[in-house]
Write a protein that holds these residues in place. Structure first.
Motif, short mmCIF file in Angstrom:
data_model
loop_
_atom_site.label_atom_id
_atom_site.label_comp_id
_atom_site.label_asym_id
_atom_site.label_seq_id
_atom_site.Cartn_x
_atom_site.Cartn_y
_atom_site.Cartn_z
N ASP A 457 27.17 50.50 72.11
CA ASP A 457 27.88 50.89 73.33
C ASP A 457 29.31 50.34 73.34
OD1 ASP A 457 25.58 52.13 74.18
OD2 ASP A 457 24.93 50.47 75.47
N ILE A 460 31.54 52.16 70.86
CA ILE A 460 31.96 53.47 71.38
C ILE A 460 33.09 53.30 72.39
CG2 ILE A 460 31.20 55.36 72.87
CD1 ILE A 460 28.45 55.16 71.43
N LEU A 487 28.39 58.22 68.47
CA LEU A 487 27.82 58.94 69.60
C LEU A 487 26.57 59.71 69.19
CD1 LEU A 487 31.12 60.23 71.20
CD2 LEU A 487 29.43 58.82 72.39
N ARG A 490 23.70 57.43 68.99
CA ARG A 490 23.18 57.09 70.31
C ARG A 490 22.41 58.27 70.91
NH1 ARG A 490 27.13 54.43 74.75
NH2 ARG A 490 27.75 56.58 75.12
N PHE A 491 22.89 59.48 70.64
CA PHE A 491 22.16 60.66 71.12
C PHE A 491 20.77 60.72 70.51
CE2 PHE A 491 20.94 65.05 69.98
CZ PHE A 491 20.65 65.53 71.26
N ARG A 496 20.68 61.32 75.16
CA ARG A 496 21.61 61.61 76.26
C ARG A 496 22.45 62.83 75.91
NH1 ARG A 496 24.30 56.00 78.13
NH2 ARG A 496 26.08 57.35 77.72
N ASP A 499 26.24 62.59 75.44
CA ASP A 499 26.72 62.11 74.14
C ASP A 499 26.88 63.27 73.17
OD1 ASP A 499 26.93 59.45 74.85
OD2 ASP A 499 24.94 58.91 74.13
N GLU A 502 29.93 65.28 74.02
CA GLU A 502 31.15 64.59 73.58
C GLU A 502 31.32 64.72 72.07
OE1 GLU A 502 33.41 60.24 74.00
OE2 GLU A 502 31.46 60.57 74.97
#
Length: 1058
Positions: A457, A460, A487, A490-491, A496, A499, A502
């Motif tokens: 986090d 990013i 990202l 993290r996705f 999410r 993400d 983005e």
């Protein structure tokens, strides 16, 4: 002329004055004179000793002299003394970094400018010059206001207006330029930069020729403006100025300074723009600079490090091992400096600042460095100029330690240090940007080590902040790449959707970044497409389309065919798979014609590039002859240059262009010339496309243009993609027909290819290979043959029709023409070639090209026999005799023995419509352009030699040698780089080749039956090149009937072309 005193003499005089002062009261007329004299003596002593104590006492004595009451009998010019005090303050502020002195000097010099200085015999211009210097020191020490530069410009303009012929304001211009360099180095905006540049230009108008210091100042000012707006005009003007200094200055120091600026400026441009010729100029200038024996040690250290980075970058661009070796040699030189820094004149801290140097230290030294730095930090309070330097060094050494230990605790220390540094750094400055970039990368490393999302986090967040900084625009593509990766990680972890959105948004931004290398943008778009596809994101088509738009230019920037191929190999899995994947997506969407266009555009990229160089200019010549002539000349130069590297790796081109740099190697000159030609070609093509009727000139062919490939029979395209595989049949005047495949089609095809390749390594005579080939042919029939035959019957294509295979991927190495046996009621073994007359084509465009009418094709062409028989080819003499016996039907010229040389063969091919080779064929693993025919005295006619030739009357060639239609290992299947394709490319309409090693005993038999069919009366009225496919089919069918004939011997022969 004033006498020069030594320090010892000055000490005696000073002592004498001090004794005199001790004997007289302050009110004595000589006291003031003595104090003033002491002030001047102390200043002169400082100039010799460079001891601050002398300067301090000079300031004290001048101040005392000013404030003493007037004495009877002695006149003290207070304004002059005041000015002398200010000069001492200026010297102290500059030499010992005392900003308060600079502030006082500025304030008092401004005051002096308001006085009638002529009365006090103080030259006004000297005071103004001193104020310029004081303001410059104030900028250097970051001591005061924002308007210093603007005031300096105004004062310099004033000096320019009132200068005399012997009193040019060179010193003030130097101070102005130095001030803006300091301000830029501090990461602050230089205002008014345009005003500074204009002021320096005005100075040059009045200065005598050869004012190299001011020329250098203008170049430096343009350098700074280039760093803010990257204007090519500023770059070119600065380089012209610097070159004039380098070539004409009588002072070596000026030449070195100019060379340093030029090398730095070239490196900045090479870092910002992706143009390969810019990188070559930067390398060239750095090499030239390092070749100077007058370069001081500080710059030698700096530019050794720079050229190591530049040559490594060139290796990444072109893959030349020489560049990697050179980069490593410079890095080794940097490492060696670690043990000789004092002799080298560079501080140990500067040496240790290089990653490669730190990595060379043993762990005991690393840990000792860390302990020492911790002690230094504890003794250096925050705010001290050395505090952050020690923290930066500590973070670097912990990073080195982590590279040895992989201990998360060491990495956490790195992160802790860099958080402190980022918090106190000016993020509008490049150094602050680089600190934040390092912190973001360290945080991601910590996430990978610990799987703690808090690190991910924060990484990013840091990278998002980096994108808002414009100071390091050249790094933004890299930052976006990193952010996309973070990202998407993290996705995948948290699912999410924001993400993912983005990630897609950043991909749009990055793939259109004109400051990034085309190659990098292409790779990113190839990675974007599957992300979008697997997540059902609507950007799938955009991603694939962007990748397709970049695919050709992503490798064409490499100057030679061999390097272009190496780049394609390096992109294996992207460059070769992406067009097939996109076509599979289009088929999924029901866009069959678009899928065929995609496959045509994305395959045989090297052949497509070369065909573009030989594009016909006939139509254009009739419309605009000058444009056609110019383009033809540029194409010819580009083709020669692209094929200018010989198999030995030496540059085979003599004229590499003009205006070259001393340090540029032959390959660098090649790159520069190629880029210049490509630029000229693009301009010409744009002009041609604006002409009426030429809007599609050299553009990617549409389906309407390429469907004519099926004018003489169906073309069967097999798309082999992991997403979905399909078979498309293109027939004349009808939409493409789709044959859907089973879900396991992709994997089954891979297994068939692997089985054949592995078994072939055991030898063609091995039982394992014979079983494997039989199994592969049977498997191919079940996988491809049966559904294709059924579809051809449905489409009404009669048996014994011509058909063309246009395979992709692993199918390029599989014998589709011989699939079978086909089940039959009569028990007779039949194969695909019994039902249809098969040929191959690497692309539809190649097939169309092979059918174009040529006014030079003769009705009864002659045949060139190229032979090199030896003891390993005992059957070659029988085969030669059969070819020579054709002399009654077609004139035969034989090149054998010492006449069979590469040059002689190429020349002979230009004058014969037919060619027949009887010799060895060889392959070189990973080097498709070195595939060759073995000629007399072991000379080789290579694939590259063949590609170089242009054969205006070529019609048909029979390559009775081993491996002539076989791809080399480590080559790209869809590029079709084999001897058969090369012979077809250079002008032959139809070619017979071999898929693997050819049995010597088959040569005479296949030749006899082939030419008997070729020259039979059944083919009268049909051009010879159109008869060759049937002739080969008939000849191999006769081979099959021969007792003891094995599969691999007749399956080996394949037909390419019309």
């Amino acid at each position: 002329m004033a006498r020069e005193f030594s320090i010892m003499e000055l000490d005696q005089i000073i002592t004498s004055h001090q004794r005199a002062l001790s004997r007289i009261p302050r009110s004595h007329p000589l006291y003031t004179a003595c104090i003033h004299r002491l002030a001047k003596l102390r200043f002169k002593r400082y100039e010799l000793s460079e001891q601050k104590e002398d300067l301090d006492k000079s300031v004290v004595h001048y101040t005392e002299a000013i404030f003493l009451p007037p004495s009877w009998g002695f006149y003290l010019n207070v304004v002059q003394v005041f000015f002398q005090l200010l000069i001492s303050l200026l010297r102290r502020s500059n030499e010992f970094e005392q900003p308060e002195d600079a502030k006082c000097a500025v304030e008092y010099l401004r005051y002096l400018r308001g006085l009638p200085l002529d009365i006090f015999e103080v030259p006004c211009n000297v005071v103004t010059t001193s104020l310029v210097e004081a303001l410059g020191i104030q900028v250097k020490l970051e001591a005061d206001g924002t308007g210093d530069i603007e005031e300096m410009v105004m004062l310099c303009q004033e000096l320019l207006t009132c200068h005399s012929s012997v009193n040019y304001p060179t010193h003030s211009i130097d101070a102005l330029v130095y001030a803006i360099l300091c301000k830029f180095g501090q990461g602050k905006q230089v205002e008014p930069l345009d005003g500074v540049i204009q002021c320096v230009r005005d100075a040059l108008k009045i200065l005598p020729p050869g004012s190299h210091r001011v020329l250098l100042g203008l170049a430096a000012s343009l350098f700074i403006r280039y760093m803010t707006n990257y204007s090519n005009d500023d770059y070119e003007e600065a380089m012209i100025l610097l070159e004039s200094i380098i070539t004409s200055s009588p002072l070596q120091d000026d030449q070195i300074r100019a060379s340093v600026f030029a090398a730095s400026l070239a490196q900045v441009r090479a870092g910002f723009y992706p143009n390969p010729e810019y990188l070559e100029e930067a390398i060239s200038r750095c090499r030239t600079l390092l070749g100077s024996s007058s370069l001081d040690n500080h710059f030698r250290h700096r530019f050794t490090h720079n050229i190591a980075s530049l040559t490594k970058k060139r290796f990444e661009n072109f893959g030349l091992t020489e560049d990697l070796q050179e980069a490593r040699s410079y890095t080794s030189e940097m490492v060696s400096l670690a043990s000789s820094s004092s002799a080298y004149g560079t501080s140990q801290e500067q040496i240790d600042d290089v990653d490669a140097v730190r990595a060379a230290y043993p762990m005991t030294v690393v840990e000792e460095k860390i302990r020492n730095l911790r002690k230094l930090i504890s003794k250096t309070p925050p705010g001290n100029s050395n505090h952050n330097t020690h923290i930066q060094d500590l973070s670097n050494w912990y990073e080195t330690k982590f590279s040895h230990t992989d201990d998360i605790k060491d990495l956490e220390e790195v992160i802790r240090c860099r958080r402190v540094l980022v918090a106190s750094a000016d993020t509008s400055h490049l150094f602050g940007f680089q600190l934040a970039l390092s912190l973001g990368s360290d945080l991601y490393k910590a996430f990978k080590c610990s799987n703690k999302t808090k690190y991910l986090d924060e990484s990013i967040t840091v990278h998002r902040g980096l994108l808002e900084m414009q100071i390091a625009r050249e790094y933004h593509f890299f930052v976006i790449q990193q952010l996309i990766m973070f990202l998407y990680n993290r996705f995948r972890l948290l699912g999410r959707r924001q993400d993912l959105d983005e990630v897609i948004e950043l991909n749009y931004l990055a793939v259109n970044d004109k400051f990034a290398r085309v190659f990098d943008r292409f790779v990113l778009s190839c990675r974007w497409a599957p992300i979008a596809r697997v997540t059902w994101h609507p950007s799938v088509s955009d991603a694939y389309q962007k990748a397709m738009s970049l695919i050709q230019s992503s490798f064409i920037s490499a100057p030679t065919l061999q390097i272009q191929h190496a780049r394609l190999v390096a992109m294996r899995g992207l460059c070769d798979k992406m067009p097939l994947d996109y076509a599979s997506y289009q088929i999924d969407m029901g866009q069959f014609t678009q899928a065929i266009e995609t496959l045509e555009q994305g395959r045989a990229l090297l052949w497509s590039e070369m065909r573009g160089f030989r594009n016909s200019m006939d139509q254009l010549s009739q419309f605009n002859s000058p444009l056609a002539t110019k383009l033809a000349a540029i194409n010819q130069d580009l083709e020669s240059l692209t094929m200018s590297v010989t198999p030995s790796g030496t540059i085979g081109i003599s004229d590499a262009g003009s205006q070259l740099y001393d340090g540029m190697d032959p390959f660098g000159r090649l790159v520069v010339k190629q880029q210049k030609l490509l630029e000229e070609r693009d301009v010409l093509v744009s002009q041609i496309q604006e002409l009426s009727g030429f809007g599609d000139f050299l553009k990617t062919p549409s389906f309407e243009n390429i469907r004519s490939a099926a004018s003489h029979g169906p073309v069967i395209i097999i798309n082999h993609s992991r997403w979905r595989s399909d078979i498309l049949i293109l027939v004349r005047d009808s939409p493409p027909s789709l044959i859907p495949t089973t879900d396991d089609f992709y994997d089954r095809a891979n297994k068939l290819r692997d089985r054949l390749v592995v078994a072939r390594k055991k030898g063609l005579d091995s039982d394992k290979y014979k079983r494997a080939l039989r199994s592969v042919l049977d498997g191919l029939y079940n996988l491809v043959g049966e559904p294709v035959i059924n579809k051809l019957r449905t489409l009404g294509v009669p048996e014994q029709s011509r058909i063309w295979w246009c395979p992709t991927s692993v199918f390029c190495s599989l014998p589709l023409h011989a699939m079978g046996p086909i089940p039959s009621d009569d028990g007779v073994k039949r194969y695909f070639s019994d039902l249809y007359i098969p040929s191959y084509t690497p692309t539809l465009s190649a097939l169309i090209e092979s059918r174009k009418p040529s006014p030079k094709t003769s009705i009864q062409p002659s045949l060139l026999l190229v032979a090199n028989p030896d003891e390993s080819l005992p059957g070659a003499f029988g085969e030669m005799a059969i070819i020579q016996s054709l002399n009654s039907q077609v004139p035969v010229t034989t090149l054998c023995g010492k006449n069979a040389t590469p040059a002689g063969v190429v020349e002979g091919l230009r004058h014969h419509g037919f060619a027949h080779f009887v010799c060895h064929g060889t392959l070189e693993t990973g080097k498709p352009f070195d595939a060759s025919f073995k000629l007399f005295d072991d000379k080789r006619l290579t694939l590259l030699d063949i590609v170089r030739s242009q054969l205006p009357a070529a019609e048909f060639a029979f390559l009775a040698a081993c491996h002539t239609a076989e791809l080399t290992d480590d080559s790209i299947a869809d590029e079709g780089l084999h001897l058969t394709a090369a012979v077809q490319y250079c002008g032959f309409r139809s070619v017979v080749g071999t898929m693997w090693e050819m049995a010597d005993i088959d040569g005479s038999e296949i030749a006899e039956n082939f030419y008997k069919s070729m020259f039979s009366r059944n083919g009268e009225g049909v051009p010879y090149h159109l008869r060759s496919a049937r002739a080969l089919r008939d000849a191999t069918r006769k081979m099959r009937r021969k007792k003891g004939m094995t599969l691999e011997r007749w399956v080996n022969f394949v037909h390419y072309g019309a």
